[in-house]
Write a protein that holds these residues in place. Sequence first.
Motif, PDB file in Angstrom:
ATOM      1  N   ALA A  74      -4.402 -13.622  11.724  1.00 16.76           N
ATOM      2  CA  ALA A  74      -3.117 -13.124  12.537  1.00 16.76           C
ATOM      3  C   ALA A  74      -1.804 -13.390  11.532  1.00 16.76           C
ATOM      4  O   ALA A  74      -0.860 -12.876  11.974  1.00 16.76           O
ATOM      5  N   ARG A  75      -1.924 -13.710  10.363  1.00 17.92           N
ATOM      6  CA  ARG A  75      -0.691 -14.109   9.390  1.00 17.92           C
ATOM      7  C   ARG A  75      -0.190 -12.802   9.011  1.00 17.92           C
ATOM      8  O   ARG A  75      -0.818 -11.687   8.996  1.00 17.92           O
ATOM      9  N   SER A  76       1.067 -12.927   8.594  1.00 20.49           N
ATOM     10  CA  SER A  76       1.677 -11.887   7.611  1.00 20.49           C
ATOM     11  C   SER A  76       1.770 -12.351   6.448  1.00 20.49           C
ATOM     12  O   SER A  76       1.574 -13.332   6.145  1.00 20.49           O
ATOM     13  N   MET A  77       2.127 -11.452   5.484  1.00 23.82           N
ATOM     14  CA  MET A  77       1.997 -11.727   3.958  1.00 23.82           C
ATOM     15  C   MET A  77       3.016 -10.766   3.331  1.00 23.82           C
ATOM     16  O   MET A  77       3.646  -9.920   4.110  1.00 23.82           O
ATOM     17  N   ASP A  78       3.442 -11.205   2.007  1.00 24.77           N
ATOM     18  CA  ASP A  78       4.403 -10.372   1.310  1.00 24.77           C
ATOM     19  C   ASP A  78       3.695  -9.418   0.395  1.00 24.77           C
ATOM     20  O   ASP A  78       2.380  -9.610   0.038  1.00 24.77           O
ATOM     21  N   VAL A  79       4.193  -8.187   0.259  1.00 23.09           N
ATOM     22  CA  VAL A  79       3.837  -7.293  -0.715  1.00 23.09           C
ATOM     23  C   VAL A  79       4.309  -7.759  -2.016  1.00 23.09           C
ATOM     24  O   VAL A  79       5.370  -8.032  -2.207  1.00 23.09           O
ATOM     25  N   PRO A  80       3.223  -8.018  -2.999  1.00 26.37           N
ATOM     26  CA  PRO A  80       3.613  -8.501  -4.324  1.00 26.37           C
ATOM     27  C   PRO A  80       4.583  -7.597  -5.121  1.00 26.37           C
ATOM     28  O   PRO A  80       4.297  -6.577  -4.971  1.00 26.37           O
ATOM     29  N   GLU A  81       5.457  -8.375  -5.722  1.00 28.51           N
ATOM     30  CA  GLU A  81       6.243  -7.661  -6.674  1.00 28.51           C
ATOM     31  C   GLU A  81       7.136  -6.454  -6.082  1.00 28.51           C
ATOM     32  O   GLU A  81       7.570  -5.429  -6.653  1.00 28.51           O
ATOM     33  N   SER A  82       7.627  -6.724  -5.017  1.00 24.61           N
ATOM     34  CA  SER A  82       8.105  -5.745  -3.986  1.00 24.61           C
ATOM     35  C   SER A  82       9.638  -6.164  -3.833  1.00 24.61           C
ATOM     36  O   SER A  82      10.525  -5.055  -3.306  1.00 24.61           O
TER      37      SER A  82
ATOM     38  N   ARG B 219      13.616  -6.877  -4.790  1.00 26.05           N
ATOM     39  CA  ARG B 219      14.603  -6.698  -5.723  1.00 26.05           C
ATOM     40  C   ARG B 219      15.991  -7.133  -5.259  1.00 26.05           C
ATOM     41  O   ARG B 219      16.175  -7.253  -3.953  1.00 26.05           O
ATOM     42  N   GLY B 220      17.079  -7.525  -6.049  1.00 18.65           N
ATOM     43  CA  GLY B 220      18.139  -7.762  -5.431  1.00 18.65           C
ATOM     44  C   GLY B 220      18.185  -9.013  -4.630  1.00 18.65           C
ATOM     45  O   GLY B 220      19.285  -8.647  -3.714  1.00 18.65           O
ATOM     46  N   GLY B 221      17.456  -9.743  -4.757  1.00 23.23           N
ATOM     47  CA  GLY B 221      17.638 -10.969  -3.860  1.00 23.23           C
ATOM     48  C   GLY B 221      17.078 -11.056  -2.601  1.00 23.23           C
ATOM     49  O   GLY B 221      17.152 -11.945  -1.658  1.00 23.23           O
ATOM     50  N   ARG B 222      16.363  -9.798  -2.350  1.00 25.10           N
ATOM     51  CA  ARG B 222      15.875  -9.483  -0.961  1.00 25.10           C
ATOM     52  C   ARG B 222      14.420 -10.172  -0.868  1.00 25.10           C
ATOM     53  O   ARG B 222      13.822 -10.510  -2.063  1.00 25.10           O
ATOM     54  N   ALA B 223      13.972 -10.230   0.296  1.00 25.53           N
ATOM     55  CA  ALA B 223      12.578 -10.838   0.408  1.00 25.53           C
ATOM     56  C   ALA B 223      11.738  -9.710   0.150  1.00 25.53           C
ATOM     57  O   ALA B 223      11.935  -8.554   0.249  1.00 25.53           O
ATOM     58  N   PRO B 224      10.392  -9.974  -0.069  1.00 21.21           N
ATOM     59  CA  PRO B 224       9.351  -8.841  -0.507  1.00 21.21           C
ATOM     60  C   PRO B 224       9.184  -8.267   0.777  1.00 21.21           C
ATOM     61  O   PRO B 224       9.405  -8.699   2.087  1.00 21.21           O
ATOM     62  N   LEU B 225       8.612  -6.895   0.690  1.00 22.75           N
ATOM     63  CA  LEU B 225       8.307  -6.187   1.744  1.00 22.75           C
ATOM     64  C   LEU B 225       7.228  -6.901   2.667  1.00 22.75           C
ATOM     65  O   LEU B 225       6.260  -7.415   2.185  1.00 22.75           O
TER      66      LEU B 225
END
Length: 594
Positions: A83-91, A93-99
């Motif tokens: 059920a979890r969500s996760m971050d796309v690695p190395e995505s 930029r510019g202080g934003r969160a990963p996709l």
Amino acid sequence: MERSGSTRRTFVAGTAVAGAATALGLDAAVPAAAASHAAAAPAQGQSVVVLGGGVAGLTAAHELAERGFRVTLYERRALGGKARSMDVPESARGGRAPLPAEHGFRFIPGIYHNLPDTMRRIPFPGNPHGVWDNLVAPKEMMFARTGYEDLRLPLPWSGTPQQLTLDALRRALTGVLGTFQRLPAREIAYFADRLVTFLTSCEERRDDQWEATPWWTFTKAGKMSYEYQRILAVGVTRNIVATKAEEASTRTVGSLLEAFVFNALGRGADGPLDRILNAPTNEAWIDPWVAHLRTLGVRFEVGWTLREFGYDGGKVTGAVVEDPGGVRRTVSADHYVCALPVEHARRTWSAAMRAADPQLARCDKLRTDWMTGIQFYLTERPDGVHGHFDCIDSPWSLTAIAQAEHWPHHDFRTDYGDGTVADCLSVDISEWDKPGMLYGKTAKQCTREEVAREVWAQLKASVNDTGKTVLSDGKLHSWFLDPGVSGIGTPDPRNEDELLIHPVGTFHNRPSAGTRIPNFYLAGDYVAVPIDLATMEGANTSGRLAANALLERTGSTAPRCSVAPLYSAPELDLLKRDDRFRYRLGLPNVFDVG
């Protein structure tokens, strides 16, 4: 009939809303009954080890911690499980969160009751009903066709229960199905009668006759048109239950359709037919849940892998786990809740444990299959896509949703990635063993890149109208395939996150949460629960049942966890009683005309 421009048929369905109130804050976030749990048994003090941090394990930990038990939860990978969500690695930029990415999109329909109850008890800043207030209802559901008009079903929610008679049911069903082009009227009428047959069947007939009957056989799909087969046989089973129509249990499929029919009629529903979260799952639900459990005293150990249980012939003596450094050690407690998915859990049960409780051995007969997600990140929002859509004709049985519209607190370009992504199209692939349209290979035979290109091609074939392009290569920024999938394109494809499927006979092999081993309990979507389907609702319910079994075993005076069954319409009770009499005489259901 071929597509013409963006023409689509529309059918408006009526539904109803239900909700319950809890107050914000740690103490008030737990309902009065739950708040009394710890007070009812302040001296419990017994220790519990929960193995597995998915919905089932977190639920068991939640219920037991509220009742005064000392709980430690071990999870090998990440809390939240499938059920979890996760971050796309190395995505980023510019202080934003990963996709944001996920194993598969979340779907929390109004037929769920136990999971929403838990969500109401998880505090969330500004939400009077906890994380339950993070549920939002998409505007519509779409059935996307290849070469035909698409069908859009707006999903209003009136809040008023609708009349329930057999004639009203038939009219509602034939009205909905009549909007599908090329479905012959006689086949629509026949399917409506088949569903009425199931709705009026007694529990004994469902558990015996219909559990042994494949959905394909029950619906006589082999004698029907392609449209009937694709929409009412294959579409329901592969896209929703993730199993093949030729072998899927009629009990399981019919029970699911029955629940959705009642939901649409405003009967016994927690909310609208279709609900999702208003942000990535961890943000909207899992992280607040874990934080709340920590306040209840639950201790988490992440990165630890269960290898086996120690068993002395009378009880479990310990759980052998491997720590993040690869060192094996034994952890001990008064009680053990095994909350791993069945394909992982059964590897940890010894022959002696299986002999002590034959239901553990029967779990070897349970089957799993692949139903896995892939996300496509777009530089523009897909025009005209406003909710879940089912690509009925796609070889890989795709379902999807565009998420940005439903996340009002996030602007993709501002919050995620490199500033160019405007939306995430989250797709579930339900069929991994049939050839695709680009390479003529199954999904398991394709490389990760080939899977992405194949799914993208099938999506475009489904949603792009003549003269109107919803998805184009120029709008595609990137993609992310669930990391639980490995080895595809080789002779040894693997999936860490398979899904329990429901071929005939499965119901009788699902174990109870309490085992014959006095300090050992099961939780997971494979455990026997009122909703006979591998779902988050089932996982949550199993955690409650595991807690109840433990409470019974210890003689605790704490209140038992509530377990809400699927709704049963009282108007049909007389017909079900009549069917029970007929079933015991060996007669068919009165509406079963063959």
